[in-house]
Scaffold this motif. Structure first.
Motif, short mmCIF file in Angstrom:
data_model
loop_
_atom_site.label_atom_id
_atom_site.label_comp_id
_atom_site.label_asym_id
_atom_site.label_seq_id
_atom_site.Cartn_x
_atom_site.Cartn_y
_atom_site.Cartn_z
N LEU A 37 -5.42 -5.74 2.03
CA LEU A 37 -4.80 -4.11 1.92
C LEU A 37 -4.53 -4.27 0.14
N GLY A 38 -4.79 -2.70 -0.09
CA GLY A 38 -4.85 -1.55 -0.55
C GLY A 38 -6.44 -2.45 -1.50
N ALA A 39 -7.31 -1.90 -0.58
CA ALA A 39 -9.31 -2.15 -0.79
C ALA A 39 -9.19 -1.09 -1.86
N ASP A 42 -7.60 -1.53 -8.27
CA ASP A 42 -8.02 -2.05 -9.69
C ASP A 42 -8.30 -3.50 -9.12
N LEU A 43 -6.98 -4.20 -8.34
CA LEU A 43 -7.67 -5.62 -8.18
C LEU A 43 -8.53 -5.66 -7.49
N ALA A 44 -8.30 -4.90 -5.89
CA ALA A 44 -9.26 -5.57 -4.80
C ALA A 44 -11.15 -5.10 -5.62
N ALA A 72 -6.68 0.86 2.95
CA ALA A 72 -5.91 1.67 2.16
C ALA A 72 -5.16 2.71 2.65
N ARG A 73 -4.49 3.14 2.00
CA ARG A 73 -4.68 5.56 2.59
C ARG A 73 -6.03 5.68 1.89
N THR A 74 -6.78 5.56 0.71
CA THR A 74 -7.54 6.91 0.55
C THR A 74 -8.34 6.78 1.57
N SER A 109 -1.58 4.26 6.46
CA SER A 109 -0.44 4.67 5.89
C SER A 109 -0.08 2.97 5.31
N TYR A 110 1.26 3.49 4.90
CA TYR A 110 1.57 1.70 5.28
C TYR A 110 2.59 1.41 5.54
N ASP A 111 3.38 2.28 6.07
CA ASP A 111 4.79 2.74 6.88
C ASP A 111 4.62 3.24 8.13
N LEU A 143 -2.28 -8.79 -0.54
CA LEU A 143 -1.14 -7.56 -0.38
C LEU A 143 -1.83 -7.23 -1.69
N ALA A 144 -2.75 -6.89 -2.45
CA ALA A 144 -3.74 -6.45 -2.80
C ALA A 144 -3.14 -4.54 -3.44
N LEU A 145 -1.44 -4.87 -3.78
CA LEU A 145 -0.72 -3.80 -3.40
C LEU A 145 0.27 -3.46 -5.06
N PRO A 146 0.66 -2.30 -4.62
CA PRO A 146 2.36 -2.67 -5.58
C PRO A 146 3.21 -2.74 -4.77
N PRO A 147 4.63 -4.01 -5.23
CA PRO A 147 4.86 -4.61 -4.40
C PRO A 147 6.03 -3.97 -4.34
N VAL A 149 5.61 -1.96 -1.69
CA VAL A 149 4.87 -1.40 -0.28
C VAL A 149 5.08 -2.71 0.45
N TYR A 150 5.33 -3.73 0.01
CA TYR A 150 5.32 -5.16 0.30
C TYR A 150 6.04 -5.22 1.37
N PRO A 151 7.52 -4.25 1.59
CA PRO A 151 8.54 -5.11 2.88
C PRO A 151 7.58 -3.66 3.80
N ILE A 175 0.43 -12.49 -1.50
CA ILE A 175 1.18 -11.49 -1.99
C ILE A 175 1.41 -11.25 -3.09
N GLU A 176 0.92 -11.03 -4.05
CA GLU A 176 0.40 -10.13 -5.77
C GLU A 176 2.02 -10.39 -6.36
N LYS A 177 1.82 -10.86 -7.57
CA LYS A 177 3.03 -10.68 -8.36
C LYS A 177 2.95 -9.44 -9.33
N1 NDP Z 1 -5.00 -5.08 -11.45
C1 NDP Z 1 -5.30 -6.38 -12.21
O1 NDP Z 1 -5.65 -6.30 -13.11
C2 NDP Z 1 -3.77 -7.23 -11.75
C3 NDP Z 1 -3.03 -6.46 -10.84
N2 NDP Z 1 -1.76 -7.42 -10.40
C4 NDP Z 1 -1.06 -6.69 -8.77
O2 NDP Z 1 -2.24 -6.51 -8.26
C5 NDP Z 1 -1.44 -5.74 -7.26
C6 NDP Z 1 -2.54 -4.24 -7.10
O3 NDP Z 1 -3.02 -4.44 -8.68
P1 NDP Z 1 -3.99 -3.03 -8.53
O4 NDP Z 1 -4.95 -3.45 -7.64
O5 NDP Z 1 -4.12 -3.16 -10.38
O6 NDP Z 1 -2.98 -1.41 -8.39
P2 NDP Z 1 -2.96 -0.42 -8.04
O7 NDP Z 1 -2.25 0.57 -8.50
O8 NDP Z 1 -4.58 0.08 -8.19
O9 NDP Z 1 -3.03 0.09 -6.58
C7 NDP Z 1 -3.73 -0.63 -5.60
C8 NDP Z 1 -4.04 0.45 -4.51
O10 NDP Z 1 -2.15 0.50 -3.99
C9 NDP Z 1 -2.09 2.31 -3.85
N3 NDP Z 1 -0.58 2.32 -4.04
C10 NDP Z 1 -1.29 2.75 -5.33
N4 NDP Z 1 0.17 3.26 -5.93
C11 NDP Z 1 0.94 3.28 -5.13
C12 NDP Z 1 2.04 3.90 -3.94
N5 NDP Z 1 2.70 4.07 -4.94
N6 NDP Z 1 2.69 3.22 -2.68
C13 NDP Z 1 1.99 2.81 -1.80
N7 NDP Z 1 0.36 2.26 -2.19
C14 NDP Z 1 -0.15 2.56 -3.78
C15 NDP Z 1 -3.78 2.48 -3.64
O11 NDP Z 1 -4.46 2.67 -2.67
P3 NDP Z 1 -4.46 4.02 -1.72
O12 NDP Z 1 -3.79 5.56 -2.47
O13 NDP Z 1 -6.01 4.48 -1.23
O14 NDP Z 1 -3.28 3.82 -0.42
C16 NDP Z 1 -4.72 1.75 -4.70
O15 NDP Z 1 -5.42 1.29 -4.57
C17 NDP Z 1 0.13 -5.42 -8.01
O16 NDP Z 1 1.05 -6.54 -7.46
C18 NDP Z 1 -0.69 -5.98 -9.28
O17 NDP Z 1 0.56 -6.21 -9.78
C19 NDP Z 1 -1.96 -8.99 -11.01
C20 NDP Z 1 -3.33 -8.97 -11.72
C21 NDP Z 1 -3.76 -8.56 -11.50
#
Ligand code: NDP
Ligand SMILES: O=C1O[C@H](COP(=O)(O)O)[C@@H](O)[C@H](O)[C@H]1O
Length: 510
Positions: A37-39, A42-44, A72-74, A109-111, A143-147, A149-151, A175-177
């Motif tokens: 999720l969050g494909a 950046d992390l994904a 993901a939403r994109t 969407s996430y919700d 969950l490769a997502l900002p925290p 949206v975890y809940p 769950i990611e930190k």
């Molecule tokens: N990048 C890294 O190197 C590292 C990241 N992490 C952790 O991993 C998780 C993901 O990181 P990363 O991939 O960098 O994050 P991104 O900012 O790239 O977010 C990942 C995806 O989440 C969706 N997203 C972004 N912001 C929001 C928002 N405000 N509300 C809902 N959806 C959102 C987007 O997808 P869409 O819009 O398509 O839905 C986005 O492509 C985070 O918790 C980060 O702290 C941990 C270690 C290293």
């Protein structure tokens, strides 16, 4: 909380025994769906999909039973997602393209339930296509997502995407930190997620726990007679756990400014390493036994003293347009932790992390006390130090004093060196994410952060973090490419670290 309270999933293939044994994977028969999720993020792209690819290449993910879903939403197609990640996978075009065919993308969407119902439908179709009997299939949600949206995401998974587990199947959540921003928010997050999933289903990932030399720490400490009698306050003067990066926030300024170096690196990665360096011997290698000991160390850490930390911010950090002009966020910190127990009373544990410094490395430096009665008058040359280089160029070396070869009786600093590149030629060192994702599939929680561990970690740093957030502390400015603020070196000297002058470890070459 003690280990008794943690439920262990019925089909955890390795979780309860010491080392994972490869043949035990055979017992996992239901088909496996891995959902990132969050494909689109950046992390994904940089870590999750490449780790899955490497597991696939090594035969840990069998294309007859595994399917991978990006969510993901994109709004993009399957091929768009494949094109985004292709360049991060490797050069073997044939295998890369076979792997990419295992990936399907679902947008939503996430919700809201629509997207997750669609996702569930796709997963179920895959399971049916593999004739996986209901109740035996496995679903891993990453969950490769900002925290934030975890809940909602966890609620949607629980509502729409759970599978039956009566035949040994499971649903697990990675769950990611960062898991929260302080004690209160972390506990709040844990409570919300804890209402939906058992602790045994939750894998809080800290990728430092997947690094080769971090995984080696318990073996080193508890399987070697050398270290057992020395590893305590009688012999060790101080311990440093250091993280340095030679680049700044690089396009992640917005994220970073909200968190800062303590939340980004020290409260999680470095503190996890501290636990493994300082904890007592666990009863066994069962995950709960190890995690019980980690919690005990964290709970023994004393409040951080006002004169035992230094904060820094590199010059130019605020030039990033996503960083507020008045930002107070530290990009560097040195924090001294004191462990109030029989083994470590009086030994400073110095945690140091910084961005935009003069080098990129992560290491643990255990400095020993001076030898009493220095008949060689060699003390000024430097102390014994045991260094564990986590990255780059994984190595362990022991700085020691030896006789200078030759006719004279003089001493010199030298080293016993175990450099992995030389000693284990041709043995690939797995990426941290690769190993940890494999653990989640195997149901081994040893290298994941338990809820009470997380709470204890936040208890240590929350008071300091609140003072920083309230603007009570101004970080010292330092030059990019430097060692950080000079005050940090002064603090090190004050708490007893003795720098060795004129000696530099040079990694051996082949
Ligand atoms: N990048 C890294 O190197 C590292 C990241 N992490 C952790 O991993 C998780 C993901 O990181 P990363 O991939 O960098 O994050 P991104 O900012 O790239 O977010 C990942 C995806 O989440 C969706 N997203 C972004 N912001 C929001 C928002 N405000 N509300 C809902 N959806 C959102 C987007 O997808 P869409 O819009 O398509 O839905 C986005 O492509 C985070 O918790 C980060 O702290 C941990 C270690 C290293
Ligand atoms: O979690 C994070 O880690 C990376 C550093 O990871 P490493 O494995 O390359 O040492 C760091 O750059 C990032 O800021 C942080 O969020």
């Amino acid at each position: 909380m003690g280990s008794g309270q943690w439920m262990v999933e019925r089909r955890s293939s390795f979780g309860n025994d010491s080392f994972p044994k490869e043949h035990e994977t055979a017992s996992e028969s239901g088909c496996l769906s891995i959902i990132v999720l969050g494909a689109s993020g950046d992390l994904a792209k940089k870590k999750t999909f490449p780790a899955l690819y490497h597991l696939y290449r090594q035969g840990f993910l069998d294309s007859n039973e595994v399917h991978i879903f990006g969510y993901a939403r994109t709004k993009i197609s399957d091929d768009d997602l494949r094109d985004r990640i292709r360049g991060y996978l490797g050069k073997d075009a044939e295998h890369v393209s076979k792997f990419l065919q295992l990936i399907k993308y679902v947008s939503g969407s996430y919700d809201s339930e629509d997207g997750f119902q669609l996702l569930d439908k796709e997963i179920s179709q895959h399971e049916e296509s593999k004739n996986s009997s209901e109740g035996s299939s496995r679903r891993l949600f990453y969950l490769a997502l900002p925290p934030s949206v975890y809940p909602p995401v966890c609620r949607m998974i629980k509502k729409c995407c759970m599978n039956n587990s009566d035949l040994g199947g499971w649903t697990r959540i990675v769950i990611e930190k960062p898991f929260g921003k302080d004690l209160e928010s972390a506990e709040n997050l844990s409570a919300q997620i804890g209402e939906l999933f058992e602790e045994a289903q939750l894998y809080r990932i800290d990728h430092y726990l997947g690094k080769e030399l971090v995984q080696n720490l318990l073996v080193l400490r508890f399987a070697n007679r050398f270290f057992l009698p020395l590893w305590n306050r009688d012999n060790i003067a101080n311990v440093q756990i250091v993280f340095r990066e030679d680049f700044g926030t690089e396009g992640r300024g917005g994220y970073f400014d909200e968190y800062g170096i303590i939340r980004d690196i020290i409260q999680n990665h470095l503190l996890q390493v501290l636990c493994l360096v300082a904890m007592e011997k666990p009863v066994s290698l069962k995950p709960e036994h190890i995690r019980d000991e980690k919690v005990k160390v964290l709970q023994s850490v004393l409040p951080i003293q006002d004169n035992e930390f230094v904060l820094g911010q590199y010059e130019g950090y605020r030039d990033d347009p996503t960083v507020p002009d008045q930002s107070n966020t530290p990009t560097f910190a040195t924090v001294v932790l004191r462990i109030h127990n029989e083994r470590w009373e009086g030994v400073p544990f110095i945690l140091k992390a910084g961005k935009a410094l003069n080098s990129r490395k992560a290491e643990i430096r255990v400095q020993f006390k001076d030898v009493p009665g220095d008949i060689f008058k060699c003390q000024k040359q430097g102390r014994n130090e045991f260094v564990i280089r986590l990255q780059p160029l994984e190595a362990m070396y022991m700085k020691l004093t030896v006789k200078q070869p030759g006719l004279e009786m003089s001493t010199v600093q030298s080293e016993l060196d175990l450099s992995y590149m030389q000693r284990y030629q041709g043995v690939p060192i797995p990426e941290a994410y690769e190993r940890l994702i494999l653990d989640t599939i195997r149901g081994d929680q040893q290298h994941f952060v338990r809820r009470d561990e997380l709470k204890a970690a936040w208890e240590i740093f929350t008071p300091l973090l609140h003072r920083i957030d309230n603007g009570e502390m101004k970080p010292k400015e330092y030059q990019p490419g430097s060692r950080g603020p000079v005050e940090a070196d002064e603090l090190l000297a004050k708490v007893g670290y003795v720098q060795t002058h004129g000696y530099i470890w040079i990694p051996p070459t082949l």
